[in-house]
Design a protein around this motif. Structure first.
Motif, PDB file in Angstrom:
ATOM      1  N   THR A 119      58.912  22.582  12.154  1.00 48.34           N
ATOM      2  CA  THR A 119      57.728  22.394  12.992  1.00 48.34           C
ATOM      3  C   THR A 119      56.429  22.627  12.226  1.00 48.34           C
ATOM      4  N   PRO A 120      56.293  23.726  11.461  1.00 49.49           N
ATOM      5  CA  PRO A 120      55.046  23.901  10.706  1.00 49.49           C
ATOM      6  C   PRO A 120      54.787  22.777   9.718  1.00 49.49           C
ATOM      7  N   ARG A 121      55.831  22.357   9.005  1.00 52.73           N
ATOM      8  CA  ARG A 121      55.646  21.276   8.033  1.00 52.73           C
ATOM      9  C   ARG A 121      55.302  19.964   8.738  1.00 52.73           C
ATOM     10  N   LEU A 122      55.964  19.710   9.874  1.00 53.61           N
ATOM     11  CA  LEU A 122      55.698  18.474  10.601  1.00 53.61           C
ATOM     12  C   LEU A 122      54.265  18.445  11.118  1.00 53.61           C
ATOM     13  N   MET A 123      53.787  19.567  11.651  1.00 55.37           N
ATOM     14  CA  MET A 123      52.417  19.609  12.146  1.00 55.37           C
ATOM     15  C   MET A 123      51.425  19.392  11.007  1.00 55.37           C
ATOM     16  N   SER A 124      51.690  20.003   9.869  1.00 56.07           N
ATOM     17  CA  SER A 124      50.820  19.825   8.709  1.00 56.07           C
ATOM     18  C   SER A 124      50.803  18.368   8.267  1.00 56.07           C
ATOM     19  N   ALA A 125      51.991  17.751   8.247  1.00 53.17           N
ATOM     20  CA  ALA A 125      52.083  16.354   7.839  1.00 53.17           C
ATOM     21  C   ALA A 125      51.341  15.440   8.800  1.00 53.17           C
ATOM     22  N   LEU A 126      51.428  15.724  10.101  1.00 54.87           N
ATOM     23  CA  LEU A 126      50.751  14.879  11.076  1.00 54.87           C
ATOM     24  C   LEU A 126      49.238  14.996  10.964  1.00 54.87           C
ATOM     25  N   VAL A 127      48.753  16.206  10.638  1.00 56.03           N
ATOM     26  CA  VAL A 127      47.317  16.375  10.415  1.00 56.03           C
ATOM     27  C   VAL A 127      46.881  15.564   9.198  1.00 56.03           C
ATOM     28  N   GLU A 128      47.648  15.679   8.110  1.00 59.02           N
ATOM     29  CA  GLU A 128      47.324  14.915   6.908  1.00 59.02           C
ATOM     30  C   GLU A 128      47.366  13.421   7.183  1.00 59.02           C
ATOM     31  N   GLU A 129      48.386  12.996   7.928  1.00 57.01           N
ATOM     32  CA  GLU A 129      48.544  11.569   8.235  1.00 57.01           C
ATOM     33  C   GLU A 129      47.349  11.052   9.020  1.00 57.01           C
ATOM     34  N   ALA A 130      46.789  11.901   9.872  1.00 53.50           N
ATOM     35  CA  ALA A 130      45.681  11.477  10.729  1.00 53.50           C
ATOM     36  C   ALA A 130      44.373  11.343   9.969  1.00 53.50           C
ATOM     37  N   VAL A 131      44.214  12.106   8.891  1.00 50.23           N
ATOM     38  CA  VAL A 131      42.912  12.136   8.215  1.00 50.23           C
ATOM     39  C   VAL A 131      42.934  11.566   6.806  1.00 50.23           C
ATOM     40  N   SER A 132      44.110  11.315   6.252  1.00 46.94           N
ATOM     41  CA  SER A 132      44.200  10.900   4.851  1.00 46.94           C
ATOM     42  C   SER A 132      44.273   9.388   4.719  1.00 46.94           C
ATOM     43  N   VAL A 133      43.469   8.865   3.804  1.00 45.31           N
ATOM     44  CA  VAL A 133      43.527   7.447   3.427  1.00 45.31           C
ATOM     45  C   VAL A 133      43.730   7.392   1.922  1.00 45.31           C
ATOM     46  N   GLY A 134      44.768   6.688   1.504  1.00 44.21           N
ATOM     47  CA  GLY A 134      45.021   6.557   0.075  1.00 44.21           C
ATOM     48  C   GLY A 134      45.879   7.664  -0.507  1.00 44.21           C
ATOM     49  N   ASP A 135      46.275   8.638   0.306  1.00 45.46           N
ATOM     50  CA  ASP A 135      47.148   9.720  -0.151  1.00 45.46           C
ATOM     51  C   ASP A 135      48.500   9.596   0.520  1.00 45.46           C
ATOM     52  N   LEU A 136      49.549   9.770  -0.266  1.00 45.97           N
ATOM     53  CA  LEU A 136      50.903   9.702   0.276  1.00 45.97           C
ATOM     54  C   LEU A 136      51.216  11.000   1.020  1.00 45.97           C
ATOM     55  N   VAL A 137      51.690  10.865   2.267  1.00 50.14           N
ATOM     56  CA  VAL A 137      52.000  12.019   3.114  1.00 50.14           C
ATOM     57  C   VAL A 137      53.486  11.995   3.437  1.00 50.14           C
ATOM     58  N   ARG A 138      54.156  13.105   3.153  1.00 46.04           N
ATOM     59  CA  ARG A 138      55.584  13.209   3.474  1.00 46.04           C
ATOM     60  C   ARG A 138      55.727  13.664   4.916  1.00 46.04           C
ATOM     61  N   SER A 217      47.556   3.101  -4.330  1.00 48.44           N
ATOM     62  CA  SER A 217      46.187   3.601  -4.354  1.00 48.44           C
ATOM     63  C   SER A 217      45.343   3.024  -5.487  1.00 48.44           C
ATOM     64  N   VAL A 218      45.960   2.287  -6.413  1.00 52.38           N
ATOM     65  CA  VAL A 218      45.197   1.766  -7.545  1.00 52.38           C
ATOM     66  C   VAL A 218      44.088   0.834  -7.044  1.00 52.38           C
ATOM     67  N   PRO A 219      42.849   1.006  -7.527  1.00 50.08           N
ATOM     68  CA  PRO A 219      41.739   0.165  -7.049  1.00 50.08           C
ATOM     69  C   PRO A 219      41.814  -1.242  -7.610  1.00 50.08           C
ATOM     70  N   ARG A 220      41.066  -2.145  -6.987  1.00 53.69           N
ATOM     71  CA  ARG A 220      41.017  -3.522  -7.471  1.00 53.69           C
ATOM     72  C   ARG A 220      40.501  -3.537  -8.909  1.00 53.69           C
ATOM     73  N   GLY A 221      41.005  -4.458  -9.704  1.00 57.38           N
ATOM     74  CA  GLY A 221      40.601  -4.552 -11.098  1.00 57.38           C
ATOM     75  C   GLY A 221      41.745  -5.097 -11.921  1.00 57.38           C
ATOM     76  N   GLU A 222      41.709  -4.801 -13.198  1.00 52.69           N
ATOM     77  CA  GLU A 222      42.747  -5.320 -14.089  1.00 52.69           C
ATOM     78  C   GLU A 222      44.115  -4.765 -13.740  1.00 52.69           C
ATOM     79  N   GLU A 223      44.153  -3.528 -13.173  1.00 54.49           N
ATOM     80  CA  GLU A 223      45.446  -2.926 -12.856  1.00 54.49           C
ATOM     81  C   GLU A 223      46.178  -3.673 -11.751  1.00 54.49           C
ATOM     82  N   ALA A 224      45.472  -4.484 -10.994  1.00 55.64           N
ATOM     83  CA  ALA A 224      46.095  -5.188  -9.876  1.00 55.64           C
ATOM     84  C   ALA A 224      47.260  -6.039 -10.333  1.00 55.64           C
TER      85      ALA A 224
END
Length: 240
Positions: A119-138, A217-224
């Motif tokens: 439960t603690p890990r799940l709640m933490s993950a759901l908070v991260e999922e709600a606010v994170s863009v570009g970060d992988l959330v388990r 998460s890699v930005p647009r550019g040559e890495e694409a």
């Protein structure tokens, strides 16, 4: 599907209610007489018994269950119930509640646990999922196969925005399960085009999570070009 739930507290009753609404058979087991509140979940079967005792589990006919959920507030009890359900009764799927995050390492297939829910890990993950863009959330760890359910919201400047799903060279041991796009749930097909803000859900091996995050998460550019299969018919470079 027949489901036995060890622990008839608030968590166990809530799970039972959801399962009953979805048309499943549910048996609630608890050794505390004050927890036997048939009026709260009248559609369920109830058993006043100690779920850590073989005689109680025999009475519950655990061998007939498709799923056992160990949902008590005691991690020791949940581990014993999980082990007995798997080894003595051959229950196909065992889900166990983790109350203390320090004990999470114990909840694995050695103790009969197929899915551990902290439960603690799940709640933490759901908070991260709600606010994170570009970060992988388990979001969820699967005990078998060292795999996890992970999520990433595709940022607007990601190289993969505008790319067909079928053109992406995903890391090995990863699978794109679904795309949440606004109010829609999209089952990914190779011709679907990834959009900024897409919430991507994967089942991925732990060892591939960092590689997957880098790819998304890699930005647009040559890495694409490194993220997309060659369009000129040349063979792809071998993946790790």
């Amino acid at each position: 599907m027949r489901v036995a739930i060890a622990g008839a507290g608030a968590v166990g009753r809530s799970i039972a209610g959801e399962l009953l609404e979805n048309g499943h058979e549910v048996l609630l087991i608890d050794k505390n007489p004050s927890s036997i509140s048939v009026e709260r979940v009248p559609q369920a079967e109830w058993l006043l018994a100690d779920a850590c005792e073989i005689t109680s589990l025999d009475e519950a006919a655990l061998q007939r269950c498709d799923v056992v959920i160990a949902a008590t507030g005691d991690d020791k009890v949940n581990l014993v119930v999980s082990l007995l359900a798997k080894t003595e009764y051959g229950v196909p799927r065992v889900v166990s509640r983790v109350n203390n995050p320090k004990n999470e390492w114990l909840f694995n297939e050695a103790w009969g646990v197929d899915v551990a829910v902290s439960t603690p890990r799940l709640m933490s993950a759901l908070v991260e999922e709600a606010v994170s863009v570009g970060d992988l959330v388990r979001l969820l760890r699967f005990s078998q196969g060292d795999a996890n359910l992970v999520e990433l919201t595709l940022p607007p400047d990601a190289a993969l925005v505008g790319t067909r799903v079928g053109d992406v060279r995903w890391p090995t041991d990863t699978s794109l399960v679904t795309i949440i796009r606004g109010h829609r749930v999209v089952t990914p097909a190779k011709d679907d085009v990834l959009e900024a803000g897409d919430e991507l859900l994967f089942v991925a091996a732990t060892s591939r999570e960092e590689q997957l995050e880098d790819l998304l998460s890699v930005p647009r550019g040559e890495e694409a070009a490194q993220a997309v299969s060659r369009a000129d018919g040349e063979p792809d470079e071998p993946r790790d």
